[in-house]
Design a protein around this motif. Structure first.
Motif, PDB file in Angstrom:
ATOM      1  N   ASN A  77      12.098  10.163   9.757  1.00  0.00           N
ATOM      2  CA  ASN A  77      11.296   8.994  10.105  1.00  0.00           C
ATOM      3  C   ASN A  77      11.147   8.052   8.907  1.00  0.00           C
ATOM      4  OD1 ASN A  77       9.907   7.397  11.883  1.00  0.00           O
ATOM      5  ND2 ASN A  77       7.934   8.384  11.503  1.00  0.00           N
ATOM      6  N   SER A  78      12.263   7.822   8.214  1.00  0.00           N
ATOM      7  CA  SER A  78      12.286   6.936   7.050  1.00  0.00           C
ATOM      8  C   SER A  78      12.688   5.534   7.478  1.00  0.00           C
ATOM      9  CB  SER A  78      13.291   7.449   6.014  1.00  0.00           C
ATOM     10  OG  SER A  78      12.974   8.751   5.621  1.00  0.00           O
ATOM     11  N   PRO A  79      12.141   4.504   6.826  1.00  0.00           N
ATOM     12  CA  PRO A  79      12.494   3.134   7.204  1.00  0.00           C
ATOM     13  C   PRO A  79      13.899   2.758   6.722  1.00  0.00           C
ATOM     14  CG  PRO A  79      11.035   3.105   5.312  1.00  0.00           C
ATOM     15  CD  PRO A  79      11.140   4.539   5.754  1.00  0.00           C
ATOM     16  N   ARG A  80      14.573   1.932   7.492  1.00  0.00           N
ATOM     17  CA  ARG A  80      15.904   1.451   7.099  1.00  0.00           C
ATOM     18  C   ARG A  80      15.767   0.366   6.039  1.00  0.00           C
ATOM     19  NH1 ARG A  80      20.931   0.892   6.709  1.00  0.00           N
ATOM     20  NH2 ARG A  80      22.337  -0.175   8.107  1.00  0.00           N
ATOM     21  N   PHE A  81      14.749  -0.483   6.153  1.00  0.00           N
ATOM     22  CA  PHE A  81      14.485  -1.568   5.212  1.00  0.00           C
ATOM     23  C   PHE A  81      13.015  -1.540   4.818  1.00  0.00           C
ATOM     24  CE2 PHE A  81      17.683  -3.059   8.273  1.00  0.00           C
ATOM     25  CZ  PHE A  81      18.752  -3.266   7.411  1.00  0.00           C
ATOM     26  N   CYS A  82      12.693  -2.134   3.663  1.00  0.00           N
ATOM     27  CA  CYS A  82      11.281  -2.241   3.279  1.00  0.00           C
ATOM     28  C   CYS A  82      10.762  -3.616   3.685  1.00  0.00           C
ATOM     29  CB  CYS A  82      11.096  -2.007   1.775  1.00  0.00           C
ATOM     30  SG  CYS A  82      11.643  -3.335   0.711  1.00  0.00           S
ATOM     31  N   SER A  83       9.463  -3.773   3.676  1.00  0.00           N
ATOM     32  CA  SER A  83       8.853  -5.058   4.013  1.00  0.00           C
ATOM     33  C   SER A  83       9.181  -6.090   2.946  1.00  0.00           C
ATOM     34  CB  SER A  83       7.336  -4.899   4.120  1.00  0.00           C
ATOM     35  OG  SER A  83       7.023  -3.974   5.122  1.00  0.00           O
ATOM     36  N   THR A  84       9.040  -7.350   3.304  1.00  0.00           N
ATOM     37  CA  THR A  84       9.353  -8.445   2.402  1.00  0.00           C
ATOM     38  C   THR A  84       8.464  -8.404   1.162  1.00  0.00           C
ATOM     39  OG1 THR A  84       9.947  -9.778   4.311  1.00  0.00           O
ATOM     40  CG2 THR A  84       9.623 -10.942   2.247  1.00  0.00           C
ATOM     41  N   GLY A 104       0.774  -1.230   0.000  1.00  0.00           N
ATOM     42  CA  GLY A 104       0.000   0.000   0.000  1.00  0.00           C
ATOM     43  C   GLY A 104       0.808   1.283   0.000  1.00  0.00           C
ATOM     44  N   MET A 105       0.076   2.389   0.139  1.00  0.00           N
ATOM     45  CA  MET A 105       0.641   3.735   0.003  1.00  0.00           C
ATOM     46  C   MET A 105       1.638   4.069   1.109  1.00  0.00           C
ATOM     47  SD  MET A 105       0.826   6.375  -1.860  1.00  0.00           S
ATOM     48  CE  MET A 105      -0.556   6.430  -2.973  1.00  0.00           C
ATOM     49  N   GLU A 106       1.358   3.655   2.318  1.00  0.00           N
ATOM     50  CA  GLU A 106       2.242   3.992   3.438  1.00  0.00           C
ATOM     51  C   GLU A 106       3.646   3.411   3.237  1.00  0.00           C
ATOM     52  OE1 GLU A 106       2.379   3.286   8.235  1.00  0.00           O
ATOM     53  OE2 GLU A 106       0.420   3.402   7.258  1.00  0.00           O
ATOM     54  N   GLU A 107       3.711   2.166   2.807  1.00  0.00           N
ATOM     55  CA  GLU A 107       5.007   1.523   2.541  1.00  0.00           C
ATOM     56  C   GLU A 107       5.704   2.179   1.359  1.00  0.00           C
ATOM     57  OE1 GLU A 107       8.051  -1.265   3.302  1.00  0.00           O
ATOM     58  OE2 GLU A 107       6.242  -0.908   4.465  1.00  0.00           O
ATOM     59  N   LEU A 108       4.932   2.549   0.331  1.00  0.00           N
ATOM     60  CA  LEU A 108       5.493   3.222  -0.842  1.00  0.00           C
ATOM     61  C   LEU A 108       6.135   4.550  -0.441  1.00  0.00           C
ATOM     62  CD1 LEU A 108       5.889   3.365  -3.925  1.00  0.00           C
ATOM     63  CD2 LEU A 108       3.640   4.441  -4.064  1.00  0.00           C
ATOM     64  N   VAL A 109       5.461   5.322   0.377  1.00  0.00           N
ATOM     65  CA  VAL A 109       6.006   6.609   0.841  1.00  0.00           C
ATOM     66  C   VAL A 109       7.277   6.359   1.659  1.00  0.00           C
ATOM     67  CG1 VAL A 109       5.567   8.599   2.336  1.00  0.00           C
ATOM     68  CG2 VAL A 109       3.807   7.825   0.735  1.00  0.00           C
ATOM     69  N   GLY A 110       7.301   5.295   2.446  1.00  0.00           N
ATOM     70  CA  GLY A 110       8.496   4.945   3.217  1.00  0.00           C
ATOM     71  C   GLY A 110       9.688   4.657   2.320  1.00  0.00           C
ATOM     72  N   VAL A 111       9.460   3.888   1.260  1.00  0.00           N
ATOM     73  CA  VAL A 111      10.534   3.576   0.307  1.00  0.00           C
ATOM     74  C   VAL A 111      11.004   4.857  -0.386  1.00  0.00           C
ATOM     75  CG1 VAL A 111      11.052   2.393  -1.883  1.00  0.00           C
ATOM     76  CG2 VAL A 111       9.854   1.182  -0.062  1.00  0.00           C
ATOM     77  N   ILE A 112      10.074   5.713  -0.753  1.00  0.00           N
ATOM     78  CA  ILE A 112      10.427   6.982  -1.410  1.00  0.00           C
ATOM     79  C   ILE A 112      11.267   7.847  -0.474  1.00  0.00           C
ATOM     80  CG2 ILE A 112       9.469   9.150  -2.268  1.00  0.00           C
ATOM     81  CD1 ILE A 112       7.130   7.452  -3.416  1.00  0.00           C
ATOM     82  N   LYS A 113      10.885   7.930   0.800  1.00  0.00           N
ATOM     83  CA  LYS A 113      11.656   8.725   1.757  1.00  0.00           C
ATOM     84  C   LYS A 113      13.070   8.171   1.911  1.00  0.00           C
ATOM     85  CE  LYS A 113       9.005   8.835   5.433  1.00  0.00           C
ATOM     86  NZ  LYS A 113       8.276   9.197   6.667  1.00  0.00           N
ATOM     87  N   HIS A 114      13.181   6.849   1.953  1.00  0.00           N
ATOM     88  CA  HIS A 114      14.496   6.208   2.071  1.00  0.00           C
ATOM     89  C   HIS A 114      15.386   6.569   0.879  1.00  0.00           C
ATOM     90  CE1 HIS A 114      17.244   2.855   3.222  1.00  0.00           C
ATOM     91  NE2 HIS A 114      17.485   2.874   1.922  1.00  0.00           N
ATOM     92  N   GLU A 115      14.819   6.439  -0.325  1.00  0.00           N
ATOM     93  CA  GLU A 115      15.600   6.734  -1.536  1.00  0.00           C
ATOM     94  C   GLU A 115      15.914   8.230  -1.645  1.00  0.00           C
ATOM     95  OE1 GLU A 115      16.964   4.265  -2.934  1.00  0.00           O
ATOM     96  OE2 GLU A 115      15.694   2.818  -1.918  1.00  0.00           O
ATOM     97  N   LEU A 116      15.016   9.071  -1.176  1.00  0.00           N
ATOM     98  CA  LEU A 116      15.280  10.511  -1.187  1.00  0.00           C
ATOM     99  C   LEU A 116      16.393  10.881  -0.203  1.00  0.00           C
ATOM    100  CD1 LEU A 116      11.708  12.036  -1.559  1.00  0.00           C
ATOM    101  CD2 LEU A 116      13.600  12.233  -3.186  1.00  0.00           C
TER     102      LEU A 116
END
Length: 156
Positions: A96-103, A57-69
């Motif tokens: 508040n960006s995730p270090r890793f994404c979900s599996t 979903g969107m929340e995980e997508l935003v997390g990945v985007i924040k990490h890459e940014l």
């Protein structure tokens, strides 16, 4: 979600969270398998695995985007952009960006069955192997006895 909408989302997240503009390309890459996204050092583009949005979903997508940014903005500024760098870890915490994404992919937990079983002539020790081996070249590791292939019919 399309590449255009992803680009808009990346620009919005960059502006809101980091207070800086995103000046390069962002798009989905279906060939990514085990990672949520990646920042390209040479082109400064951001690629995102479409499975992130589809599965989580969107929340995980935003997390990945924040990490890459985090990688993007630190690299552009000439600071430590790698995972092990203090600048990177500090920016992850601040935004508040995730270090890793979900599996994203399900790992096959079953151990593949061995196709070949060999037995030692001297000590009768069994060897299970996935790949066929040359019995003239290899010997038993316990007693150096000769090995022979046991047909599958005898094992059942």
């Amino acid at each position: 979600m399309t590449d255009e909408k992803l680009y808009e989302l990346v620009c919005n997240v960059s502006k809101e969270i980091f207070g800086k503009d995103f000046l390069h390309r962002a798009f989905f890459n279906k060939r990514l398998r085990s990672t949520g996204g990646r920042y390209m050092l040479r082109t400064h583009d951001i690629e995102v695995n479409p499975l992130v949005f589809e599965k989580h979903g969107m929340e995980e997508l935003v997390g990945v985007i924040k990490h890459e940014l985090c990688h993007y903005h630190l690299h552009i500024e000439g600071k430590g952009y790698k995972h092990r760098d203090a600048d990177f870890r500090e920016l992850l915490k601040r935004t508040n960006s995730p270090r890793f994404c979900s599996t994203l992919i399900e790992r096959n937990k079953q151990v593949r069955a061995s196709k070949y079983t060999y037995q030692c002539v001297k000590c009768s020790l069994l060897y299970n192997r996935k790949i066929r081996l040359n019995t003239k070249k290899f010997r038993c590791g316990k007693c150096l006895g000769e090995l022979f292939l046991i047909p599958l019919e005898k094992l059942k």
